[in-house]
Design an enzyme around this catalytic site. Structure first.
Site, PDB file in Angstrom:
ATOM      1  N   ARG A 298       0.403  14.307  13.207  1.00  0.00           N
ATOM      2  CA  ARG A 298       1.015  14.239  11.766  1.00  0.00           C
ATOM      3  C   ARG A 298       0.853  15.587  10.955  1.00  0.00           C
ATOM      4  O   ARG A 298      -0.137  15.656   9.973  1.00  0.00           O
ATOM      5  CB  ARG A 298      -0.059  13.020  10.999  1.00  0.00           C
ATOM      6  CG  ARG A 298       0.104  11.799  11.828  1.00  0.00           C
ATOM      7  CD  ARG A 298      -0.618  10.719  11.112  1.00  0.00           C
ATOM      8  NE  ARG A 298       0.254  10.212  10.097  1.00  0.00           N
ATOM      9  CZ  ARG A 298      -0.156   9.012   9.616  1.00  0.00           C
ATOM     10  NH1 ARG A 298      -1.494   8.471   9.532  1.00  0.00           N
ATOM     11  NH2 ARG A 298       0.521   8.384   8.520  1.00  0.00           N
TER      12      ARG A 298
ATOM     13  N   LYS B 106       0.864  -1.266  -0.071  1.00  0.00           N
ATOM     14  CA  LYS B 106      -0.287  -0.130  -0.028  1.00  0.00           C
ATOM     15  C   LYS B 106       0.952   1.075   0.139  1.00  0.00           C
ATOM     16  O   LYS B 106       0.528   2.283  -0.901  1.00  0.00           O
ATOM     17  CB  LYS B 106      -1.063  -0.172   1.339  1.00  0.00           C
ATOM     18  CG  LYS B 106      -1.627   1.432   1.499  1.00  0.00           C
ATOM     19  CD  LYS B 106      -2.565   1.105   2.659  1.00  0.00           C
ATOM     20  CE  LYS B 106      -1.890   1.646   3.995  1.00  0.00           C
ATOM     21  NZ  LYS B 106      -1.652   3.060   3.908  1.00  0.00           N
ATOM     22  N   ASN B 107       1.885   1.304   0.980  1.00  0.00           N
ATOM     23  CA  ASN B 107       2.549   2.683   1.283  1.00  0.00           C
ATOM     24  C   ASN B 107       3.592   2.777  -0.106  1.00  0.00           C
ATOM     25  O   ASN B 107       4.094   3.874   0.049  1.00  0.00           O
ATOM     26  CB  ASN B 107       3.413   2.449   2.485  1.00  0.00           C
ATOM     27  CG  ASN B 107       2.244   2.612   3.545  1.00  0.00           C
ATOM     28  OD1 ASN B 107       1.131   3.005   3.232  1.00  0.00           O
ATOM     29  ND2 ASN B 107       2.682   2.402   4.879  1.00  0.00           N
TER      30      ASN B 107
ATOM     31  N   CYS C 206      -5.253  12.624  12.939  1.00  0.00           N
ATOM     32  CA  CYS C 206      -5.932  11.565  12.862  1.00  0.00           C
ATOM     33  C   CYS C 206      -5.812  10.674  13.907  1.00  0.00           C
ATOM     34  O   CYS C 206      -5.334  11.158  15.285  1.00  0.00           O
ATOM     35  CB  CYS C 206      -5.067  10.812  11.436  1.00  0.00           C
ATOM     36  SG  CYS C 206      -3.619  10.155  11.903  1.00  0.00           S
TER      37      CYS C 206
ATOM     38  N   ARG D  51      -8.951  -0.212   4.268  1.00  0.00           N
ATOM     39  CA  ARG D  51      -8.195   0.859   3.565  1.00  0.00           C
ATOM     40  C   ARG D  51      -6.729   0.157   3.149  1.00  0.00           C
ATOM     41  O   ARG D  51      -6.124   0.680   2.247  1.00  0.00           O
ATOM     42  CB  ARG D  51      -7.898   2.043   4.752  1.00  0.00           C
ATOM     43  CG  ARG D  51      -9.029   2.931   4.795  1.00  0.00           C
ATOM     44  CD  ARG D  51      -8.591   3.940   5.665  1.00  0.00           C
ATOM     45  NE  ARG D  51      -7.325   4.525   5.006  1.00  0.00           N
ATOM     46  CZ  ARG D  51      -6.752   5.302   5.988  1.00  0.00           C
ATOM     47  NH1 ARG D  51      -6.836   5.658   7.159  1.00  0.00           N
ATOM     48  NH2 ARG D  51      -5.458   5.943   5.292  1.00  0.00           N
TER      49      ARG D  51
ATOM     50  N   ASP E  70       3.900   0.516  12.356  1.00  0.00           N
ATOM     51  CA  ASP E  70       2.810  -0.009  12.075  1.00  0.00           C
ATOM     52  C   ASP E  70       2.605  -1.618  12.368  1.00  0.00           C
ATOM     53  O   ASP E  70       1.570  -2.094  12.401  1.00  0.00           O
ATOM     54  CB  ASP E  70       2.857  -0.197  10.314  1.00  0.00           C
ATOM     55  CG  ASP E  70       2.538   1.291   9.672  1.00  0.00           C
ATOM     56  OD1 ASP E  70       2.220   2.228  10.590  1.00  0.00           O
ATOM     57  OD2 ASP E  70       2.785   1.613   8.444  1.00  0.00           O
TER      58      ASP E  70
END
Ligand code: UD1
Length: 438
Positions: free
Chosen positions: A123, A22-23, A118, A412, A320
């Site tokens: 952030r 994803k990243n 968030c 997501r 993460d």
């Protein structure tokens, strides 16, 4: 509203393959803006964040085609005629701000909504903006938007090439991934040489640089804390395959450690996860790798050992995977301690895990985990993407039924999560609200 219903305690066995990262995918999609012709991306995960980035690109007037079955995305940015990432999309996904660097680089201007806080912390994007300024852009904040333009002309210079950013020496206060990526993308079409000192070193940064190089960019030093970019005049379209997702791999490692059996995880690159895998080994789990990027986990008969973990930018322990490994440590007898150094608010899931019988106390940015014999199923909430994945893992290991709510967070970032876990033997069902009303 959908939820996962998990009947815990099933043994996991078999092989599962990790999807594209994803990243990496999101940044490379943003970087496609820099190309003067079509970009073809393979191994793009079919996840909600990718859908959001597709919307961002379409808002900018790029042509985008996503073949979900084949995980191939085509992006043609030649018709881009808008420079604005709107609040609705940035609010949905912070990574939308990554279009700022490429737009500024190619068109000399950008307007992007300022992302708010968030669920895992404040952030900010101050490091991104300071870097743009160093490259000669002027930034102003108006009505919740940052407007950056190359040179003094705040109206920008769309398409004319009249204003180019200028290479500079940039020193990041913190090796921020987002800032490193945005500045690398801003610098590729700048005039002269840019050096980013104290740059992030994650594998996804290398993937982005390799993609840019395949378009014609001149970049060296990626993977170290000093990246050098010599600006070129134009970048062309290209075909590129996205690297596999290390965080998804780590999530399956913990699922297997909690519930295996013998589980093989294909497309799991050990080097990108080394410190995480070594910590898993330290708990007493049998974890090994083969030469073809497969990680194999075998359930051990022995009791797990507690460990100490500190999250840090790569090559440190990835933040993460912090909520994910906390689930494993909550069942390891003795005291484990996790120190979270990257985000200030990343222990929100602990209350939910404690409702499942874990014994975790938070003291500032430390979590003190007193291992328990077993977790017990309960209705719980996904606070964010990785916290949500952690709740699913807790449900797999727990006795009885767990229902995980707010799973839009999980969707997501995990492709077919329940199907992949189901293929290993987990009893997990996706329930849509409409199904429940029938
Ligand atoms: C990326 C990852 C995210 C991961 C994080 C850290 C994506 C889409 N997300 O997020 O999954 O958890 O890296 O590995 O790739 N900071 C500032 N000012 C800035 C930029 C960052 O203060 O201008 C701070 C942040 O608030 C945070 C820390 O730096 O405390 C790390 O942020 P950063 O590395 O930029 O993370 P992201 O790129 O947002």
């Amino acid at each position: 509203m959908s939820s996962f219903i998990i009947n815990g305690g099933k043994i996991l066995n078999g092989k599962v393959a990790v999807s594209g990262a994803k990243n990496s995918a999101l940044k490379i999609m943003a970087a496609s803006i820099l190309g003067s012709s079509k970009v073809i991306l393979e191994n793009i995960p079919d996840i909600e964040d990718v859908n959001t980035m597709v919307q961002v690109l379409k808002t900018l007037d790029a042509e985008v085609k996503f073949d979900r079955g084949k995980n191939i995305l085509e992006i043609n940015s030649s018709a881009i005629d808008s420079y604005e990432a709107p609040y609705e999309l940035v609010r949905k996904m912070r990574a939308s701000v990554l279009v700022a660097g490429p737009l500024l680089s190619r068109f000399g201007r950008v307007k992007v909504a300022v992302p708010g806080g968030c669920n895992i912390g404040a952030r900010q994007i101050d490091l991104h903006l300071k870097g743009f300024e160093a490259l000669g852009a002027s930034n102003s904040i108006e009505h919740g938007y940052v407007i950056s333009s190359a040179g003094k002309n705040t109206k920008g210079c769309a398409g004319t090439g009249a204003h180019r950013l200028t290479g500079a020496n940039i020193n990041l206060d913190f090796p921020s991934r987002g800032a490193t990526e945005n500045l690398m993308m801003a610098a590729v079409l700048a005039k002269g040489e840019t050096t980013i000192n104290n740059a992030a070193r994650e594998a996804e940064i290398i993937d982005l640089a390799d993609f840019l190089i395949s378009m014609g960019a001149d970049i060296s030093g990626v993977g170290t804390d000093c990246i050098k970019i010599r600006g070129v005049k134009k970048l062309a379209g290209t075909k590129y395959r996205i690297m596999p997702d290390s965080i998804e791999a780590g999530t399956f490692v913990v699922a297997a450690a909690l519930c295996g059996g013998i589980v093989e995880i294909a497309d799991a690159i050990w080097k990108n996860l080394e410190i995480f895998c070594l910590k898993i080994k330290e708990t007493g789990i049998d974890i090994n790798r083969t030469s073809d990027n497969t990680i194999i986990i075998k359930k051990t008969a022995k009791k797990l050992k507690p460990v100490y973990i500190s999250t840090l930018p790569y090559p440190g322990f990835p933040t993460d995977l912090q909520p994910v490994i906390a689930v494993l440590l909550s069942t390891a007898p003795g005291i484990s301690i996790i120190t979270e150094n990257v985000f200030e608010n990343r222990f929100m899931y602990v209350e939910e895990l404690n409702r499942m019988g874990a014994n975790i106390k938070i003291d500032g940015h430390h979590a003190v985990i007193n291992g328990v014999d077993r977790l017990s199923g309960a209705p719980v909430k996904a606070f964010d993407l990785r916290a949500g994945a952690a709740m699913v893992l807790a449900g797999l290991a727990a006795e009885g039924v767990t229902e995980v709510y707010d799973i839009y967070h999980i969707n997501r970032g995990y492709e077919r999560f329940e199907k992949k876990l189901g293929s290993l033997g987990a009893d997990i069902k996706l329930v849509n609200q409409t199904d429940m009303n029938v």
